[in-house]
Design a protein around this motif. Structure first.
Motif, PDB file in Angstrom:
ATOM      1  N   VAL A 140     -11.777  25.555  53.724  1.00  0.00           N
ATOM      2  CA  VAL A 140     -11.707  24.563  52.652  1.00  0.00           C
ATOM      3  C   VAL A 140     -10.261  24.333  52.219  1.00  0.00           C
ATOM      4  CG1 VAL A 140     -14.018  25.082  51.797  1.00  0.00           C
ATOM      5  CG2 VAL A 140     -12.054  26.274  50.812  1.00  0.00           C
ATOM      6  N   SER A 141     -10.039  23.145  51.692  1.00  0.00           N
ATOM      7  CA  SER A 141      -8.756  22.784  51.112  1.00  0.00           C
ATOM      8  C   SER A 141      -8.773  23.200  49.645  1.00  0.00           C
ATOM      9  CB  SER A 141      -8.566  21.271  51.219  1.00  0.00           C
ATOM     10  OG  SER A 141      -7.470  20.854  50.446  1.00  0.00           O
ATOM     11  N   LEU A 142      -7.639  23.609  49.139  1.00  0.00           N
ATOM     12  CA  LEU A 142      -7.568  23.973  47.724  1.00  0.00           C
ATOM     13  C   LEU A 142      -7.408  22.752  46.837  1.00  0.00           C
ATOM     14  CD1 LEU A 142      -5.318  27.136  47.902  1.00  0.00           C
ATOM     15  CD2 LEU A 142      -7.791  26.966  47.968  1.00  0.00           C
ATOM     16  N   SER A 143      -6.842  21.686  47.385  1.00  0.00           N
ATOM     17  CA  SER A 143      -6.556  20.505  46.580  1.00  0.00           C
ATOM     18  C   SER A 143      -7.631  19.436  46.673  1.00  0.00           C
ATOM     19  CB  SER A 143      -5.206  19.905  46.993  1.00  0.00           C
ATOM     20  OG  SER A 143      -5.250  19.525  48.355  1.00  0.00           O
ATOM     21  N   LYS A 144      -8.583  19.586  47.588  1.00  0.00           N
ATOM     22  CA  LYS A 144      -9.603  18.570  47.786  1.00  0.00           C
ATOM     23  C   LYS A 144     -10.976  19.219  47.880  1.00  0.00           C
ATOM     24  CE  LYS A 144      -6.467  15.865  50.551  1.00  0.00           C
ATOM     25  NZ  LYS A 144      -5.861  15.863  51.818  1.00  0.00           N
ATOM     26  N   ARG A 145     -11.970  18.435  47.645  1.00  0.00           N
ATOM     27  CA  ARG A 145     -13.346  18.887  47.849  1.00  0.00           C
ATOM     28  C   ARG A 145     -13.779  18.528  49.261  1.00  0.00           C
ATOM     29  NH1 ARG A 145     -15.397  22.781  44.810  1.00  0.00           N
ATOM     30  NH2 ARG A 145     -14.564  22.573  42.740  1.00  0.00           N
ATOM     31  N   SER A 146     -13.055  19.073  50.190  1.00  0.00           N
ATOM     32  CA  SER A 146     -13.352  18.807  51.597  1.00  0.00           C
ATOM     33  C   SER A 146     -12.794  19.947  52.427  1.00  0.00           C
ATOM     34  CB  SER A 146     -12.712  17.475  52.021  1.00  0.00           C
ATOM     35  OG  SER A 146     -11.313  17.557  51.925  1.00  0.00           O
ATOM     36  N   GLY A 147     -12.867  19.764  53.726  1.00  0.00           N
ATOM     37  CA  GLY A 147     -12.323  20.773  54.614  1.00  0.00           C
ATOM     38  C   GLY A 147     -10.803  20.785  54.600  1.00  0.00           C
ATOM     39  N   TRP A 148     -10.263  21.906  55.041  1.00  0.00           N
ATOM     40  CA  TRP A 148      -8.817  22.047  55.179  1.00  0.00           C
ATOM     41  C   TRP A 148      -8.344  21.021  56.195  1.00  0.00           C
ATOM     42  CZ3 TRP A 148      -5.972  26.965  57.322  1.00  0.00           C
ATOM     43  CH2 TRP A 148      -4.719  27.072  56.730  1.00  0.00           C
ATOM     44  N   THR A 149      -7.189  20.463  56.000  1.00  0.00           N
ATOM     45  CA  THR A 149      -6.698  19.397  56.861  1.00  0.00           C
ATOM     46  C   THR A 149      -5.617  19.896  57.811  1.00  0.00           C
ATOM     47  OG1 THR A 149      -4.971  18.750  55.311  1.00  0.00           O
ATOM     48  CG2 THR A 149      -7.142  17.684  55.054  1.00  0.00           C
TER      49      THR A 149
END
Length: 189
Positions: A101-110
């Motif tokens: 997961v990404s810490l800044s988004k509600r999505s997967g790590w980019t």
């Protein structure tokens, strides 16, 4: 060399990072080193691809027509996964389908997030760190252990032996010091 390991470890799970970020980075690097997966394959991993019961991770290849590759997981990876899952739950991120997961988004790590981690490692280590370098490391390690070309080719998800041969030859000749450093980083995690 132990100083280099400490520097690399600092960027993977050092000061200023949240527990979720530290555990994510640790799990990511451990899986990358173990499987030699492509960056796109790593970022596509979902929770259901990791099985504690079967002690395996399934990577759905992008190149071999999506043919899944199964990898056994070590106790070190299992422990890192359990710690990461604990922190995902504590941070309210347990419902996300992507493994990383990404810490800044509600999505997967980019890809950008991974590249930032690798850029920080490069700055501190003094040499280029790329995800494909981990593929080369995995191939070389298997070759050093006496695995045959076909086994290494299937492990990495290559369709041509010539591609696999380039991975092994380039790493052995050009990156011996880098491979030694990666072995040390694995031990520090």
């Amino acid at each position: 060399i132990s100083n280099i390991f400490r520097i690399a470890s600092k960027n993977i799970y050092g000061t200023g990072k949240t527990a979720l970020e530290k555990t994510r980075n640790t799990l990511f690097i451990l899986i990358l080193i173990t499987t030699g997966a492509r960056l796109c394959e790593m970022l596509d991993l979902r929770e259901e691809d990791f099985s504690l019961v079967k002690k395996q991770i399934v990577i759905n290849g992008r190149k071999q027509k999506g043919k899944p590759r199964r990898y056994p997981v070590s106790q070190k990876i299992t422990d890192a996964y359990e710690s990461y899952e604990y922190w995902k739950k504590r941070c309210g991120r347990a419902e996300e389908t992507k493994l990383f997961v990404s810490l800044s988004k509600r999505s997967g790590w980019t890809e950008k997030g991974v590249r930032n981690l690798l850029r920080k490692l490069r700055q501190d280590l003094g040499f280029r760190v790329q995800c494909h370098g981990f593929r080369r490391f995995a191939a070389t390690k298997m070759s050093d252990q006496g695995k045959d070309m076909k086994t290494i080719m299937q492990y990495l998800g290559h369709t041509r032996p010539s591609t696999t041969a380039r991975y092994i030859d380039n790493t052995a000749l050009q990156n011996q010091a880098g491979a030694e450093i990666m072995r040390g980083v694995v031990e520090c995690l």
